[in-house]
Design a protein around this motif. Sequence first.
Motif, short mmCIF file in Angstrom:
data_model
loop_
_atom_site.label_atom_id
_atom_site.label_comp_id
_atom_site.label_asym_id
_atom_site.label_seq_id
_atom_site.Cartn_x
_atom_site.Cartn_y
_atom_site.Cartn_z
N ILE A 108 -12.69 9.46 3.39
CA ILE A 108 -11.19 9.65 4.12
C ILE A 108 -10.27 8.71 3.62
CG2 ILE A 108 -11.67 9.64 6.87
CD1 ILE A 108 -12.21 6.18 6.50
N HIS A 109 -10.02 8.61 1.94
CA HIS A 109 -9.39 8.15 1.12
C HIS A 109 -8.00 8.37 1.08
CE1 HIS A 109 -13.04 9.72 -2.26
NE2 HIS A 109 -13.20 8.64 -1.38
N GLY A 110 -7.64 9.14 2.23
CA GLY A 110 -6.07 8.88 2.87
C GLY A 110 -5.62 8.21 3.43
N ASN A 111 -6.85 7.66 4.16
CA ASN A 111 -6.11 6.27 4.68
C ASN A 111 -6.63 4.68 4.51
OD1 ASN A 111 -7.64 4.59 7.66
ND2 ASN A 111 -6.10 5.52 8.10
N SER A 112 -5.61 4.13 4.71
CA SER A 112 -5.98 2.47 3.38
C SER A 112 -6.47 1.77 4.72
CB SER A 112 -4.35 1.93 3.74
OG SER A 112 -3.39 1.88 5.09
N THR A 113 -7.53 1.42 3.90
CA THR A 113 -8.50 0.74 4.91
C THR A 113 -8.57 0.19 3.64
OG1 THR A 113 -10.08 2.50 4.98
CG2 THR A 113 -11.34 0.12 4.96
N CYS A 114 -7.61 -2.02 4.27
CA CYS A 114 -8.02 -2.58 3.62
C CYS A 114 -8.92 -4.59 4.03
CB CYS A 114 -6.15 -3.05 4.49
SG CYS A 114 -5.25 -2.47 3.81
N VAL A 115 -8.53 -5.05 3.69
CA VAL A 115 -8.72 -6.95 3.10
C VAL A 115 -7.87 -6.91 3.88
CG1 VAL A 115 -9.51 -8.47 2.57
CG2 VAL A 115 -10.91 -6.14 1.61
N VAL B 280 0.93 -0.97 0.10
CA VAL B 280 -0.32 -0.18 0.41
C VAL B 280 0.76 1.58 -0.16
CG1 VAL B 280 -1.89 1.64 1.26
CG2 VAL B 280 -1.92 -1.45 1.30
N VAL B 281 0.70 2.75 -0.63
CA VAL B 281 0.99 3.84 -0.97
C VAL B 281 -0.22 4.08 -0.45
CG1 VAL B 281 2.20 5.11 -2.78
CG2 VAL B 281 2.41 2.62 -2.73
N THR B 282 0.45 5.50 0.12
CA THR B 282 -0.03 6.74 1.15
C THR B 282 -0.16 7.71 -0.12
OG1 THR B 282 1.06 6.96 2.52
CG2 THR B 282 -0.22 5.55 2.97
N PRO B 283 -1.19 8.77 0.42
CA PRO B 283 -1.24 9.93 -0.92
C PRO B 283 0.43 10.93 -0.68
CG PRO B 283 -2.98 9.66 0.45
CD PRO B 283 -2.09 9.06 1.07
N GLU B 284 1.09 11.37 -1.77
CA GLU B 284 1.48 12.53 -1.75
C GLU B 284 2.40 13.49 -0.10
OE1 GLU B 284 3.94 15.27 -4.69
OE2 GLU B 284 2.28 14.37 -5.08
N GLY B 285 3.34 12.93 0.47
CA GLY B 285 3.17 14.02 1.82
C GLY B 285 2.51 12.92 3.19
N PHE B 286 2.19 12.19 2.74
CA PHE B 286 2.08 11.77 3.87
C PHE B 286 3.14 10.94 5.35
CE2 PHE B 286 -3.07 10.81 4.52
CZ PHE B 286 -3.42 12.04 3.59
N ALA B 287 3.17 10.26 4.32
CA ALA B 287 4.97 9.99 4.17
C ALA B 287 5.97 11.09 5.22
CB ALA B 287 5.19 9.12 3.19
N ASP B 288 6.16 11.80 5.04
CA ASP B 288 6.99 12.63 4.99
C ASP B 288 5.95 13.95 6.10
OD1 ASP B 288 8.96 12.25 3.51
OD2 ASP B 288 8.00 14.72 2.17
N ALA B 289 5.04 13.80 5.86
CA ALA B 289 4.64 14.13 7.35
C ALA B 289 4.48 13.11 8.99
CB ALA B 289 2.95 14.59 6.85
N TYR B 290 4.57 12.03 8.71
CA TYR B 290 4.33 11.11 9.25
C TYR B 290 5.44 11.60 10.21
CZ TYR B 290 3.55 7.05 12.57
OH TYR B 290 3.15 6.51 13.62
N GLN B 291 6.73 10.78 9.35
CA GLN B 291 7.97 11.04 9.73
C GLN B 291 8.09 12.53 10.90
OE1 GLN B 291 10.38 8.99 10.27
NE2 GLN B 291 8.57 7.80 9.21
N GLN B 292 7.46 13.60 10.37
CA GLN B 292 7.12 14.76 11.33
C GLN B 292 6.32 14.35 12.07
OE1 GLN B 292 7.50 18.72 9.24
NE2 GLN B 292 7.37 16.68 7.03
#
Length: 596
Positions: A259-266, A72-84
């Motif tokens: 809530i498209h930016g959250n990964s709702t998975c099977v 799963v790849v999250t939207p652009e910028g989410f990974a950097d924001a989470y690290q901050q």
Amino acid sequence: MPVYQAPLRDYQFILDELLHIYQQNELQGFDEIDPDLVDAILQGMADFTTEVMLPLNSVGDVQGCKLVDGKVVTPEGFADAYQQFVENGWPTLTCDPAFGGQGLPEVVGIFATEMQTATNMAFAMYPGLTHGAYSAIHTHGSDALKNKYLSKLVSGEWTGTMNLTESHAGTDLALLRTKAVPAAEGYFAISGEKIFISAGDHELAENIVHLVLARLPDAPEGVKGISLFAVPKYRVNADGSLGEANSLYASGLEHKMGIHGNSTCVMVFDGALGELVGEPHQGLRAMFTMMNQARLGVGVQGLGVSEIAYQNALAYAKDRLQSRALSGAKAPEKAADPILVHGDVRRMLLSQKAFNEGARALVGQQALWLDEAERHSSPEKAKVASQLAALFTPVVKGFITGRGFNACVDAQQVFGGHGYIHEWGMEQFVRDCRISLIYEGTNGVQALDLVGRKLLSDRGAAMQHWSELVTAFIKAQSSNPKMQPYVGALMECAADLQKASTYIATNAGSNPDIIGAASMAYLELFGVTALAWMWARMAAVALDAIEQGTSDNAFYQSKLKTADFYMAYWAVQSRSLRKQLELSSEMLTSVDESIF
């Protein structure tokens, strides 16, 4: 892009003047906080959410999450924001210092959560679910399990999830089929499929700890045969380093309304190795620790999204020119008046404001009860606080999300046609907020919980504790003539709630279906009464501040005017809700199915 101003002044009012958190000397750890510290923390969160999270809200909605080559790849910028987010220490706020947390009270942390959900609900769910997993392991896990997982969950280096739902079961967990078979060295092989798993897979953190409900081979039927397991995405070596990938994966992403930016998975578990959390067959008890934490968080989602929707609707109403006021031009120098002059626009905006500020105070009270239950030096008072928190959990989740969604719809309505267009952000707020009425137990389930478990259990002990608090407040304020409008309205709400409670208790014995038929109206009535209690208390504080002489007179006058509106517009609904409950409940249970 929508704008947002964190309600920091309101937080100060609630924490200091309404809840008096700086005078809670009987609560362990409260002597370590002061207004300067709390203000600095909330200001820091306000800065982070507005500068980092808010700009990503629309990005997450438009791009969504993607499943690429099994990952799963999250939207652009989410990974950097989470690290901050992690580097700033935000995940640690209310966690146990023994595992790297700051140990702050829940009543402080809950307002940090509100700002996160207001600015980017989808992003906020990643650390929110992690905190729930932390709570379950912290409360029910063995020392070995705590040492293995908690420090990484607290820091945010690892995230967490909750895996309950299966496609055939839904809310009825007694039907779940996921299996746990004993394996070597105290591990269990977990096999099964879970759906609707928020934050089920992503690249934000190096590991994900899934908490999974499953059945052992000797498990009895029903919910008494459910156990809880910690199942990491990557296995953890004895030295704490990450080992090989576990036998689990996300087989798909749900295509959702919001809530498209959250990964709702099977999520598929194919013999994945996990460890027992708590005792065998006691998994539901352990999971409810996580679910109750999540239900408070979902209630805050309803509040947070309602707040940002209101702020943008208010700004638009002040700026948008349309027609003239019925009583004559209010801005004669302009081509038309701002739509704020129109009565129905004012009704919608003031209804949102009254809801948001009342709900925020109730959320603060709920969080303080949770702190008292965990930290109070008196076991007896801690027990009472725990009972009150349990009573109000379905109200916070069910009532606040339901009315919060309605407030978002009203905010969208203020925009007229522009509210239906993506670029203004309002339709995203409506779509995002809608899920809060459904997950973590639908609001219908919350209503059933309130009536079937909380109202009728323990011989009504929790309800009696709250009634005593309301009665004591009314008695203390009854001699103040300026408080009569608020006290009188609260008394009417309380009387309607009491009559509704008596109706259910009297009729449920002979017709148990009454509980389900009456539950939603009862939840609404309870919520209206609870906010009337909060607004009456806030009015008392505001009146006292004005009489004492304050440099912030406008703030307290605004509180009084909003309290006036709540009592006139919201509190009067208590009678109609009671009559609805009394007149329709038996009809609902007796009507023949052939009419549908």
